[in-house]
Design a protein around this motif. Structure first.
Motif, PDB file in Angstrom:
ATOM      1  N   ASN A   6       0.983  -1.299  -0.179  1.00 41.57           N
ATOM      2  CA  ASN A   6       0.013  -0.002  -0.036  1.00 41.57           C
ATOM      3  C   ASN A   6       0.986   1.263   0.128  1.00 41.57           C
ATOM      4  N   PRO A   7       1.006   1.865  -1.110  1.00 47.98           N
ATOM      5  CA  PRO A   7       1.858   2.902  -1.242  1.00 47.98           C
ATOM      6  C   PRO A   7       1.549   4.198  -0.509  1.00 47.98           C
ATOM      7  N   PHE A   8       0.203   4.270  -0.055  1.00 46.27           N
ATOM      8  CA  PHE A   8      -0.087   5.387   0.898  1.00 46.27           C
ATOM      9  C   PHE A   8      -0.288   5.165   2.272  1.00 46.27           C
ATOM     10  N   ARG A   9       0.398   4.022   2.614  1.00 52.78           N
ATOM     11  CA  ARG A   9       0.498   3.446   4.002  1.00 52.78           C
ATOM     12  C   ARG A   9       1.853   3.180   4.435  1.00 52.78           C
ATOM     13  N   GLU A  10       2.255   3.601   5.565  1.00 53.88           N
ATOM     14  CA  GLU A  10       3.591   3.103   6.053  1.00 53.88           C
ATOM     15  C   GLU A  10       3.521   3.012   7.362  1.00 53.88           C
ATOM     16  N   LEU A  11       4.174   1.738   8.033  1.00 52.69           N
ATOM     17  CA  LEU A  11       4.059   1.370   9.410  1.00 52.69           C
ATOM     18  C   LEU A  11       5.494   1.873   9.841  1.00 52.69           C
ATOM     19  N   PRO A  12       5.636   2.269  11.187  1.00 51.89           N
ATOM     20  CA  PRO A  12       6.806   2.825  11.786  1.00 51.89           C
ATOM     21  C   PRO A  12       7.849   1.691  12.108  1.00 51.89           C
ATOM     22  N   PRO A  13       9.095   1.710  12.143  1.00 49.07           N
ATOM     23  CA  PRO A  13       9.728   0.670  12.525  1.00 49.07           C
ATOM     24  C   PRO A  13       9.749   0.391  14.182  1.00 49.07           C
ATOM     25  N   THR A  14       9.430   1.164  14.812  1.00 48.96           N
ATOM     26  CA  THR A  14       9.251   1.191  16.273  1.00 48.96           C
ATOM     27  C   THR A  14       7.839   1.603  16.779  1.00 48.96           C
ATOM     28  N   SER A 281       2.468  16.082  29.688  1.00 51.36           N
ATOM     29  CA  SER A 281       1.008  15.476  29.222  1.00 51.36           C
ATOM     30  C   SER A 281       1.036  14.251  28.754  1.00 51.36           C
ATOM     31  N   ALA A 282       1.859  13.820  27.968  1.00 51.52           N
ATOM     32  CA  ALA A 282       2.035  12.526  27.326  1.00 51.52           C
ATOM     33  C   ALA A 282       2.383  11.465  28.182  1.00 51.52           C
ATOM     34  N   ILE A 283       3.085  11.670  29.297  1.00 56.91           N
ATOM     35  CA  ILE A 283       3.413  10.470  30.115  1.00 56.91           C
ATOM     36  C   ILE A 283       2.295   9.838  30.699  1.00 56.91           C
ATOM     37  N   ARG A 284       1.278  10.574  30.860  1.00 53.87           N
ATOM     38  CA  ARG A 284       0.003   9.896  31.663  1.00 53.87           C
ATOM     39  C   ARG A 284      -0.561   8.983  30.913  1.00 53.87           C
ATOM     40  N   ARG A 285      -0.144   9.009  29.580  1.00 52.75           N
ATOM     41  CA  ARG A 285      -0.624   7.528  28.894  1.00 52.75           C
ATOM     42  C   ARG A 285       0.416   6.554  28.562  1.00 52.75           C
ATOM     43  N   LEU A 286       1.633   6.646  29.036  1.00 52.40           N
ATOM     44  CA  LEU A 286       2.340   5.843  28.600  1.00 52.40           C
ATOM     45  C   LEU A 286       2.544   4.278  29.330  1.00 52.40           C
ATOM     46  N   GLY A 287       2.182   4.332  30.684  1.00 52.92           N
ATOM     47  CA  GLY A 287       1.715   2.839  31.251  1.00 52.92           C
ATOM     48  C   GLY A 287       0.974   2.189  30.286  1.00 52.92           C
ATOM     49  N   THR A 288      -0.417   2.672  29.926  1.00 51.10           N
ATOM     50  CA  THR A 288      -1.286   2.060  29.180  1.00 51.10           C
ATOM     51  C   THR A 288      -0.597   1.607  27.758  1.00 51.10           C
ATOM     52  N   PHE A 289       0.148   2.530  27.301  1.00 55.30           N
ATOM     53  CA  PHE A 289       0.533   2.213  25.924  1.00 55.30           C
ATOM     54  C   PHE A 289       1.571   1.116  25.975  1.00 55.30           C
ATOM     55  N   LEU A 290       2.379   1.265  27.011  1.00 55.24           N
ATOM     56  CA  LEU A 290       3.426  -0.104  27.222  1.00 55.24           C
ATOM     57  C   LEU A 290       2.871  -1.374  27.561  1.00 55.24           C
ATOM     58  N   ASP A 291       1.866  -1.466  28.181  1.00 54.56           N
ATOM     59  CA  ASP A 291       1.078  -2.583  28.585  1.00 54.56           C
ATOM     60  C   ASP A 291       0.529  -3.140  27.277  1.00 54.56           C
ATOM     61  N   ALA A 292      -0.103  -2.274  26.413  1.00 57.18           N
ATOM     62  CA  ALA A 292      -0.659  -2.718  25.130  1.00 57.18           C
ATOM     63  C   ALA A 292       0.420  -3.338  24.128  1.00 57.18           C
ATOM     64  N   ALA A 293       1.488  -2.477  24.094  1.00 57.29           N
ATOM     65  CA  ALA A 293       2.633  -3.085  23.224  1.00 57.29           C
ATOM     66  C   ALA A 293       3.242  -4.206  23.735  1.00 57.29           C
ATOM     67  N   ASN A 388       6.464  -2.707  16.407  1.00 55.29           N
ATOM     68  CA  ASN A 388       5.345  -3.153  17.202  1.00 55.29           C
ATOM     69  C   ASN A 388       4.173  -2.181  17.499  1.00 55.29           C
ATOM     70  N   SER A 389       4.080  -1.372  16.215  1.00 57.58           N
ATOM     71  CA  SER A 389       3.153  -0.283  16.399  1.00 57.58           C
ATOM     72  C   SER A 389       1.796  -0.805  16.540  1.00 57.58           C
ATOM     73  N   PRO A 390       0.940   0.126  17.155  1.00 57.27           N
ATOM     74  CA  PRO A 390      -0.582  -0.569  17.278  1.00 57.27           C
ATOM     75  C   PRO A 390      -1.190  -0.432  15.682  1.00 57.27           C
ATOM     76  N   TRP A 391      -0.572   0.178  14.677  1.00 57.80           N
ATOM     77  CA  TRP A 391      -1.261   0.361  13.553  1.00 57.80           C
ATOM     78  C   TRP A 391      -0.903  -0.869  12.556  1.00 57.80           C
ATOM     79  N   MET A 392       0.045  -1.887  13.203  1.00 60.33           N
ATOM     80  CA  MET A 392       0.146  -3.162  12.514  1.00 60.33           C
ATOM     81  C   MET A 392      -0.950  -4.089  12.651  1.00 60.33           C
ATOM     82  N   SER A 393      -1.547  -4.577  11.500  1.00 62.76           N
ATOM     83  CA  SER A 393      -2.754  -5.423  11.503  1.00 62.76           C
ATOM     84  C   SER A 393      -2.197  -6.850  11.741  1.00 62.76           C
ATOM     85  N   GLU A 394      -3.320  -7.811  11.811  1.00 60.09           N
ATOM     86  CA  GLU A 394      -2.903  -9.123  11.646  1.00 60.09           C
ATOM     87  C   GLU A 394      -2.458  -9.612  10.390  1.00 60.09           C
TER      88      GLU A 394
END
Length: 408
Positions: A6-14, A281-293, A388-394
């Motif tokens: 998909n040339p209009f979509r890119e997943l990050p390496p981290t 501001s962002a660090i408030r969401r970091l724990g949830t983000f790391l758990d999901a990752a 391992n980004s949340p945008w990577m689909s199955e």
């Protein structure tokens, strides 16, 4: 699989924590005095952290301070690590000494480390590569037997834990990076943990001298952070990231494609109030983000480990690392290169950690010893990373697994 599904979509390496406009705008209108280091210390559960402009700057602060207390000149670093580590050692007028890794491991080889440590060893730098929890205890015991300091490099492991506590606090000093792709980011930033209160005060004095206010440089970093917030999404990453990667690969320059090309000039300045407020501001969401990752990673690691001939690096007993990406090793360079030839330019978040062991980088010639480090070189030649980004689909992950199986 086509080169660009998909040339209009890119997943990050981290897997970096996405920033929202609320983070940016809230930071702009808030007048609360910034103290991001205090919030970061609270997040980790430590008494105190020192904020620097990068993880590299944190290492420079440590080594500059230690030089005031010792005439020793050698700093033992992993032969497979970020080239900026060696650059920082040389910047401080010290000599980087390369320690090979243990066979099949990300840890320093204990036998090699014992041979290298001696009367001129100032410090040893055990490193938590790829968010995995390293064996710091063994390296620390060898270093301290030689009278050397222990600098724990947790640049890629902010938020990771061991069975005993927090990654980055087992050594005399611990450093973290807040660069892009390291989970929480200020675009560039670093944090420094110091075990002893007296040394902590010395480090603060060093930082006051080494990290001056630099309004123009800070303005640039603020613009870059705003750009990250806007562009860090699959629809814009083809332009902000992927196009440059594919251009470098077409030129036959994997070092540039992996982001491994570094100048010997190390920016040293203070982090401004606005970026600190964005971080708060962002660090408030970091724990949830790391758990999901971690949950995504554990599920995908099991799938990868079912592929014959593939090794996925995990944590040792009691370790709970973070998962910005998965580090995968193939049985030989030819198989790894077959997989990378299709996956690296495909926009699926597949890349490399570090392209070479340290002696292999041309821009480090004359700075690091040109000596054989076979285990580190083998690791560089046979590994790749899977984002391992949340945008990577199955479907994305299944495509990656299929290409790895065919390459093997």
């Amino acid at each position: 699989m086509p080169d660009r599904p998909n040339p209009f979509r890119e997943l990050p390496p981290t897997a970096g924590l996405p920033l929202g406009w609320k983070d940016l705008l809230g930071a702009a209108v808030t007048r609360t005095p910034p103290d991001f280091a205090r919030d970061a210390a609270r997040f980790l559960g430590v008494d105190d952290l020192l904020l620097t402009c990068s993880g590299t700057a944190a290492l420079v602060v440590i080594l500059t301070t230690l030089r005031r207390f010792s005439a020793r000149r050698q700093v033992v670093v992993p032969a497979y690590t970020c080239p900026l580590v060696a650059i920082a050692v040389a910047h401080c007028g010290l000599d980087p000494v390369l320690c090979d890794l243990a066979p099949g491991s990300l840890d320093l080889d204990p036998a090699a480390l014992r041979r290298l440590c001696g009367a001129d060893t100032l410090a040893v730098v055990p490193t938590h590569l790829a968010g995995r929890v390293a064996d710091v205890a063994t390296a620390a015991a060898i270093a301290r037997a030689a009278g050397a300091w222990v600098i724990e490099d947790a640049a890629q492991a902010f938020g990771a834990r061991t069975a005993a506590g927090i990654v980055g606090t087992d050594g005399d000093f611990g450093l973290f990076s807040l660069a892009v792709g390291k989970g929480l980011t200020l675009f560039e930033g670093g944090l420094l943990h110091v075990r002893e209160p007296a040394l902590r005060a010395e480090m603060r004095r060093t930082a006051q001298t080494l990290l001056p206010a630099a309004p123009w440089r800070e303005a640039l970093r603020a613009l870059q952070l705003a750009g990250y917030a806007a562009a860090y999404r699959p629809g814009l990453l083809p332009f902000a990231y992927g196009a440059g990667v594919r251009r470098s690969l077409r030129r036959g320059d994997p070092v540039a494609a992996a982001g491994d090309a570094f100048s010997r000039d190390i920016p040293l300045h203070r982090v401004g109030a606005w970026r600190q407020r964005v971080g708060r501001s962002a660090i408030r969401r970091l724990g949830t983000f790391l758990d999901a990752a971690a949950e995504r990673a554990h599920r995908r690691v099991e799938r990868l480990r079912a592929v014959t001939g593939l090794h996925v690096f995990g944590d040792g007993p009691g370790g709970r690392g973070v998962w910005p990406f998965l580090l995968v090793r193939m049985p030989d360079r030819a198989a790894r290169d077959r997989a990378l030839a299709v996956l690296w330019p495909a926009g699926l978040g597949v890349s490399r950690l570090f392209v070479h062991a340290l002696p292999g980088y041309g821009f480090l010639r004359g700075l690091v010893p040109q000596e054989a480090v076979p285990n580190a070189a083998s690791l560089a030649d046979t590994t790749l990373t899977i984002g391992n980004s949340p945008w990577m689909s199955e479907q994305d992950f299944a495509a990656i697994c299929g290409r790895l199986e065919r390459a093997l």
